[in-house]
Design a protein around this motif. Sequence first.
Motif, PDB file in Angstrom:
ATOM      1  N   LYS A  76      11.991  -5.920  10.742  1.00 36.95           N
ATOM      2  CA  LYS A  76      13.115  -5.234   9.460  1.00 36.95           C
ATOM      3  C   LYS A  76      12.589  -5.097   8.387  1.00 36.95           C
ATOM      4  CE  LYS A  76      15.178  -8.350   7.209  1.00 36.95           C
ATOM      5  NZ  LYS A  76      16.026  -9.888   6.738  1.00 36.95           N
ATOM      6  N   LEU A  77      13.399  -4.336   8.166  1.00 38.70           N
ATOM      7  CA  LEU A  77      12.266  -3.758   6.425  1.00 38.70           C
ATOM      8  C   LEU A  77      13.601  -3.760   6.018  1.00 38.70           C
ATOM      9  CD1 LEU A  77      13.344  -0.418   6.384  1.00 38.70           C
ATOM     10  CD2 LEU A  77      11.785  -0.120   7.381  1.00 38.70           C
ATOM     11  N   THR A  78      13.829  -4.114   4.775  1.00 35.78           N
ATOM     12  CA  THR A  78      14.826  -3.485   3.762  1.00 35.78           C
ATOM     13  C   THR A  78      14.923  -2.263   2.609  1.00 35.78           C
ATOM     14  OG1 THR A  78      14.962  -6.078   3.735  1.00 35.78           O
ATOM     15  CG2 THR A  78      15.696  -4.892   1.854  1.00 35.78           C
ATOM     16  N   VAL A  79      15.616  -1.586   2.486  1.00 34.09           N
ATOM     17  CA  VAL A  79      15.426  -0.100   1.647  1.00 34.09           C
ATOM     18  C   VAL A  79      16.021  -0.887   0.048  1.00 34.09           C
ATOM     19  CG1 VAL A  79      16.794   1.694   0.995  1.00 34.09           C
ATOM     20  CG2 VAL A  79      15.368   1.610   3.404  1.00 34.09           C
ATOM     21  N   HIS A  80      15.552  -0.819  -0.857  1.00 28.71           N
ATOM     22  CA  HIS A  80      16.142  -1.603  -2.029  1.00 28.71           C
ATOM     23  C   HIS A  80      17.207  -0.326  -3.300  1.00 28.71           C
ATOM     24  CE1 HIS A  80      12.069  -0.949  -4.256  1.00 28.71           C
ATOM     25  NE2 HIS A  80      12.086  -1.737  -3.633  1.00 28.71           N
ATOM     26  N   SER A  81      16.240   1.072  -2.939  1.00 39.99           N
ATOM     27  CA  SER A  81      16.242   1.694  -4.116  1.00 39.99           C
ATOM     28  C   SER A  81      16.283   3.134  -3.959  1.00 39.99           C
ATOM     29  CB  SER A  81      15.938   1.268  -5.536  1.00 39.99           C
ATOM     30  OG  SER A  81      14.636   1.879  -4.949  1.00 39.99           O
ATOM     31  N   LEU A  82      16.479   4.233  -4.721  1.00 45.09           N
ATOM     32  CA  LEU A  82      16.474   5.589  -3.998  1.00 45.09           C
ATOM     33  C   LEU A  82      16.274   5.981  -5.874  1.00 45.09           C
ATOM     34  CD1 LEU A  82      19.063   6.444  -1.857  1.00 45.09           C
ATOM     35  CD2 LEU A  82      17.100   5.981  -1.156  1.00 45.09           C
ATOM     36  N   SER A  83      15.462   6.831  -5.838  1.00 47.81           N
ATOM     37  CA  SER A  83      14.318   7.648  -6.811  1.00 47.81           C
ATOM     38  C   SER A  83      14.636   9.354  -6.428  1.00 47.81           C
ATOM     39  CB  SER A  83      13.293   7.145  -7.756  1.00 47.81           C
ATOM     40  OG  SER A  83      12.577   6.951  -7.256  1.00 47.81           O
ATOM     41  N   ALA A  84      13.955   9.588  -7.807  1.00 48.35           N
ATOM     42  CA  ALA A  84      13.990  11.517  -7.585  1.00 48.35           C
ATOM     43  C   ALA A  84      13.463  12.102  -8.824  1.00 48.35           C
ATOM     44  CB  ALA A  84      15.679  11.999  -7.526  1.00 48.35           C
ATOM     45  N   GLN A  85      12.942  12.720  -8.687  1.00 49.40           N
ATOM     46  CA  GLN A  85      11.653  14.082  -9.461  1.00 49.40           C
ATOM     47  C   GLN A  85      12.724  15.670  -9.642  1.00 49.40           C
ATOM     48  OE1 GLN A  85       7.584  12.744  -9.261  1.00 49.40           O
ATOM     49  NE2 GLN A  85       7.888  11.257  -9.831  1.00 49.40           N
ATOM     50  N   ASN A 139       8.506  -3.849   3.024  1.00 51.29           N
ATOM     51  CA  ASN A 139       8.105  -4.165   4.588  1.00 51.29           C
ATOM     52  C   ASN A 139       7.725  -5.784   4.906  1.00 51.29           C
ATOM     53  OD1 ASN A 139       5.567  -4.878   3.554  1.00 51.29           O
ATOM     54  ND2 ASN A 139       3.931  -3.786   3.688  1.00 51.29           N
ATOM     55  N   ALA A 140       7.559  -6.627   6.209  1.00 52.02           N
ATOM     56  CA  ALA A 140       7.341  -7.661   6.202  1.00 52.02           C
ATOM     57  C   ALA A 140       6.790  -8.508   5.248  1.00 52.02           C
ATOM     58  CB  ALA A 140       7.311  -8.010   8.096  1.00 52.02           C
ATOM     59  N   ASP A 141       5.748  -7.519   5.058  1.00 52.09           N
ATOM     60  CA  ASP A 141       4.703  -8.147   3.701  1.00 52.09           C
ATOM     61  C   ASP A 141       5.306  -8.381   2.709  1.00 52.09           C
ATOM     62  OD1 ASP A 141       3.009  -9.368   5.927  1.00 52.09           O
ATOM     63  OD2 ASP A 141       1.753  -7.102   5.362  1.00 52.09           O
ATOM     64  N   GLU A 142       6.724  -8.040   1.945  1.00 46.70           N
ATOM     65  CA  GLU A 142       7.890  -8.078   0.897  1.00 46.70           C
ATOM     66  C   GLU A 142       6.237  -6.863  -0.248  1.00 46.70           C
ATOM     67  OE1 GLU A 142      10.475  -8.906   0.078  1.00 46.70           O
ATOM     68  OE2 GLU A 142      10.649 -10.222   1.870  1.00 46.70           O
ATOM     69  N   SER A 143       5.840  -5.762   0.772  1.00 43.51           N
ATOM     70  CA  SER A 143       5.257  -4.896  -0.068  1.00 43.51           C
ATOM     71  C   SER A 143       6.279  -4.121  -0.647  1.00 43.51           C
ATOM     72  CB  SER A 143       3.558  -4.722   0.624  1.00 43.51           C
ATOM     73  OG  SER A 143       2.538  -5.911   0.929  1.00 43.51           O
ATOM     74  N   ASN A 144       5.856  -3.362  -1.553  1.00 40.59           N
ATOM     75  CA  ASN A 144       7.042  -2.318  -2.231  1.00 40.59           C
ATOM     76  C   ASN A 144       6.453  -1.102  -1.658  1.00 40.59           C
ATOM     77  OD1 ASN A 144       8.818  -1.110  -3.422  1.00 40.59           O
ATOM     78  ND2 ASN A 144       7.785  -0.996  -5.594  1.00 40.59           N
ATOM     79  N   VAL A 145       7.020  -0.173  -0.670  1.00 41.99           N
ATOM     80  CA  VAL A 145       6.419   1.052  -0.585  1.00 41.99           C
ATOM     81  C   VAL A 145       7.356   1.573  -1.513  1.00 41.99           C
ATOM     82  CG1 VAL A 145       5.847   2.410   1.835  1.00 41.99           C
ATOM     83  CG2 VAL A 145       5.381  -0.132   1.652  1.00 41.99           C
TER      84      VAL A 145
END
Length: 250
Positions: A76-85, A139-145
């Motif tokens: 499982k993965l968690t999408v926590h936010s969206l950003s733009a430039q 990701n599963a390791d709680e790393s922010n990607v």
Amino acid sequence: MSGAAYPKGVWRNLLVALIAVVAIFGFVNAAADTAAEDVDGVVEVVAGLNKNPFSIVTIGENTEVQLRVKNKGGSKLTVHSLSAQLTLPKDHSKILRNLTSSSVNVNIAAGKALNVTYKFKLDVEPQDLGLSVFVHWYNADESNVRSLGYRGVIKVSSNDSLFDLQSLFLAVLLLGGIGAAGYYSYNTYILGGKKTRKARAPKPTKEEAAAQAAAPQTVQDEWIPDHVKKQQEALAKQASSPQGTRRRRA
């Protein structure tokens, strides 16, 4: 070829041409507005400005970028936010402005996909700008990607512009439909009606009228009873016999 068949053929050709224009328009718009990014074989994002034909963004109005995020990994993965430039249109590495981030916080199971939307509003001058939208997930390791979800060039237009590309395209479609309908009606109800109208028979000349009057008239005797016909035939034979001739002379 009859008058009714020809306009129908023209109408059918015009309809096919109109459908082709709409199909090409949709294909070009989809090709220009869709981007996909696969990060380490885990996340795949397909996105586009589906509600903004030709990537035209109106100043002061909400614009949506639709993103479909697919989890290709095994956990499982968690999408926590969206950003733009906003960037230069020909160089997306030259950042002009960071747009507001939006919180999502959704979980996507392994092998599944989810649709998310990034909304923004611009208050800049009309111009061409580069737009990049990013998906931030754990990701599963709680790393922010951070994954690139969309990258393209948008055309910023003022809301009082009456002749932008989108309005012009819609006006051409509308005028084309009205013209095709008018052409079809003209050929069907005006030219077609003239071709099917019966021609009047010419009046006979004096010579033709005199010849028709002098021609022997055929007697229609179907209504005469059979016994009357037999009497008439007997009288005719008697009148043509020698005795009948002598009797008339006497």
